[in-house]
Write an enzyme that holds these catalytic residues in place. Sequence first.
Site, PDB file in Angstrom:
ATOM      1  N   ARG A 145       0.810  -1.223   0.000  1.00 52.64           N
ATOM      2  CA  ARG A 145       0.000   0.000   0.000  1.00 52.64           C
ATOM      3  C   ARG A 145       0.843   1.273   0.000  1.00 52.64           C
ATOM      4  O   ARG A 145       0.344   2.348   0.339  1.00 52.64           O
ATOM      5  CB  ARG A 145      -0.934   0.004   1.211  1.00 52.64           C
ATOM      6  N   LYS A 202      -8.736  -2.179 -10.371  1.00 47.65           N
ATOM      7  CA  LYS A 202      -8.833  -3.299  -9.430  1.00 47.65           C
ATOM      8  C   LYS A 202      -9.486  -2.851  -8.131  1.00 47.65           C
ATOM      9  O   LYS A 202      -9.220  -1.742  -7.679  1.00 47.65           O
ATOM     10  CB  LYS A 202      -7.427  -3.806  -9.122  1.00 47.65           C
TER      11      LYS A 202
HETATM   12  P1  FBP Z   1      -8.308  -1.795  -2.191  1.00 46.50           P
HETATM   13  O1  FBP Z   1      -9.148  -0.563  -2.214  1.00 46.50           O
HETATM   14  O2  FBP Z   1      -6.875  -1.527  -2.120  1.00 46.50           O
HETATM   15  O3  FBP Z   1      -8.673  -2.714  -3.321  1.00 46.50           O
HETATM   16  O4  FBP Z   1      -8.625  -2.633  -0.872  1.00 46.50           O
HETATM   17  C1  FBP Z   1      -9.904  -2.930  -0.521  1.00 46.50           C
HETATM   18  C2  FBP Z   1     -10.042  -3.598   0.809  1.00 46.50           C
HETATM   19  O5  FBP Z   1     -10.224  -4.996   0.649  1.00 46.50           O
HETATM   20  C3  FBP Z   1     -11.188  -2.978   1.586  1.00 46.50           C
HETATM   21  O6  FBP Z   1     -12.405  -3.585   1.261  1.00 46.50           O
HETATM   22  C4  FBP Z   1     -10.755  -3.200   3.012  1.00 46.50           C
HETATM   23  O7  FBP Z   1     -11.317  -2.243   3.869  1.00 46.50           O
HETATM   24  C5  FBP Z   1      -9.272  -3.024   2.936  1.00 46.50           C
HETATM   25  O8  FBP Z   1      -8.892  -3.412   1.632  1.00 46.50           O
HETATM   26  C6  FBP Z   1      -8.543  -3.861   3.953  1.00 46.50           C
HETATM   27  O9  FBP Z   1      -7.198  -3.541   3.889  1.00 46.50           O
HETATM   28  P2  FBP Z   1      -6.031  -4.470   4.419  1.00 46.50           P
HETATM   29  O10 FBP Z   1      -5.863  -5.572   3.418  1.00 46.50           O
HETATM   30  O11 FBP Z   1      -4.857  -3.568   4.418  1.00 46.50           O
HETATM   31  O12 FBP Z   1      -6.438  -4.991   5.747  1.00 46.50           O
END
Ligand code: FBP
Length: 551
Positions: A145, A202
């Site tokens: 991230r 994505k």
């Molecule tokens: P993206 O927006 O990066 O695709 O991530 C979505 C998500 O799955 C959300 O639905 C959720 O809140 C978050 O990632 C969880 O993040 P992590 O994997 O860092 O716990």
Amino acid sequence: MDLSPLQRDRYKYMPRLPEILKKDVGSICIEKGTATESISDQAALKEMFPSTYGMPITRLVEGPNADASKIINVGVVLSGGQAPGGHNVIAGLFDGIKAGNPDSKLYGFLGGPSGLVEDKKIEITSGYLAEYRNTGGFDIIGSGRTKLESEEQFNTSLEVCRKNNITAIVIIGGDDSNTNAAMLAEYFKSKDAGVQVIGCPKTIDGDLKNEHIETSFGFDTATKTYSELIGNIQRDANSAKKYWHFIKLMGRSASHICLECALQTQPTYAVISEEVEKNRTSLSEIVDNIADIVVKRAANNENFGVVLVPEGLIEFIPEMGMLISEVNDMLAEKGDYYNTLHTFEDQAEWINKNLSKDSSYAFSSLPSNIQRQLLMDRDPHGNVQVSRIETEILLIDMVESKLAELKSEGKYSGLFSHQHHFFGYEGRCAFPSNFDADYCYGLGYTAFILISGGLSGYMSSVKNLSKPSSEWIAGGIPVTMMMNLEVRHGRNKPVIKKALVEMDKTPFKTFASSRKKWAEKTSFRYPGAIQYYGPDEICNAPTVTLKLEHE
Ligand code: FBP
């Protein structure tokens, strides 16, 4: 590797392609439309993106493409949360590149955008890729991230590209990552660096969509996986008739996942965050609504049900949204001081002291476990980590208290035994459905054609997705076209506008027209597991949302 039979068989699956992508890459060229504008804030965005603003929408058509056979090196990055189909974007990109010229190379930067800045990469070869085709996960190169946004990072990325003779980067990510991809594209173009940047849409959350990007990949598989699980729980609830199940569903902000799962499974009740925000429904009103349904069903001896709760709900409840935004600002401005406070009690006291009166009241009204979760570390984009806030448990506790109150007033005599669940990570790495496997492969292949056409600052697009894949339309959409300005940490920032659930669109209206019936009379649907083999309507159908949006 010790392979499951399904895994072995999925390696052999040949994704179905739009007609145009079935042609030789040397005869697929790019047709340009007319100049575009951003969705708002045109003047400011034009100034921020002088080299990439206003580019035309493009579409892949039959025609000579001599540049497709040039030898090139391309880098690919997976960014953010996992979403089923990521491996197939890479497979499509790889196959396109190699169809252009077998001597071209694809490098995968490891662990997300940081891999690009730190020059950590592997060459993706056909043998390596073979073990990832049509499988879930992002483990082919890993994800991360890290936000790519500073000039220093852009400059280092350029040095890495030059060092490795890479002339194009494909960034597979959500709205934030694609915003950053657009900034990188602008930086490279303004420096005449000769490095192109292409994005791919994505996110399981389904909130990166617009007229041209009909859905983000992963949404299809994730919602089908959750719907299978919800259906199984519903059948259990309907068999034992003794539990209320509260199920929180992933989707950081928008409620698309919750809405799609509700349309697929017809639960007793589903909360839609955007509606809560629009109607300014308070937390206690949400609780009253659920308690009311529990009471009515108890009167029919139905002491069971299933309630779907979107992950991002807490931020959409007006008083909680205000509280979170005040806490975010405080942590952004005075994080250094906050980090010197070591106990939760000290942190909570300091936060409470600095909140407005209303937010302080909202904060104090929350149980301490939720207070703790609200104060946990922000993600790199400054967002509260909603996946770690147990909203479903908060609702259960509050409904329980409300029912106790009603019981003491003689207005309720049922039983409220409950279970709670959170479905999120279970769906992000599932084997992609045929839809996601096909869609992703098409996105990756299209990304290569856009590169061969010299484009940069574009998002790969495959649309007309509610129709059979032979009718899908491939092309590229300029990212600046999807942007507006939003205030982040007190400053105007260019961002791709997040698509939220809209009350006046068919998916929500369809749900809203049925929910009363679902609450009063058990109407559960059991979608079952994703099927990869069988009749079209069982294994190749898109989501209900996509169908309703494009009927
Ligand atoms: P993206 O927006 O990066 O695709 O991530 C979505 C998500 O799955 C959300 O639905 C959720 O809140 C978050 O990632 C969880 O993040 P992590 O994997 O860092 O716990």
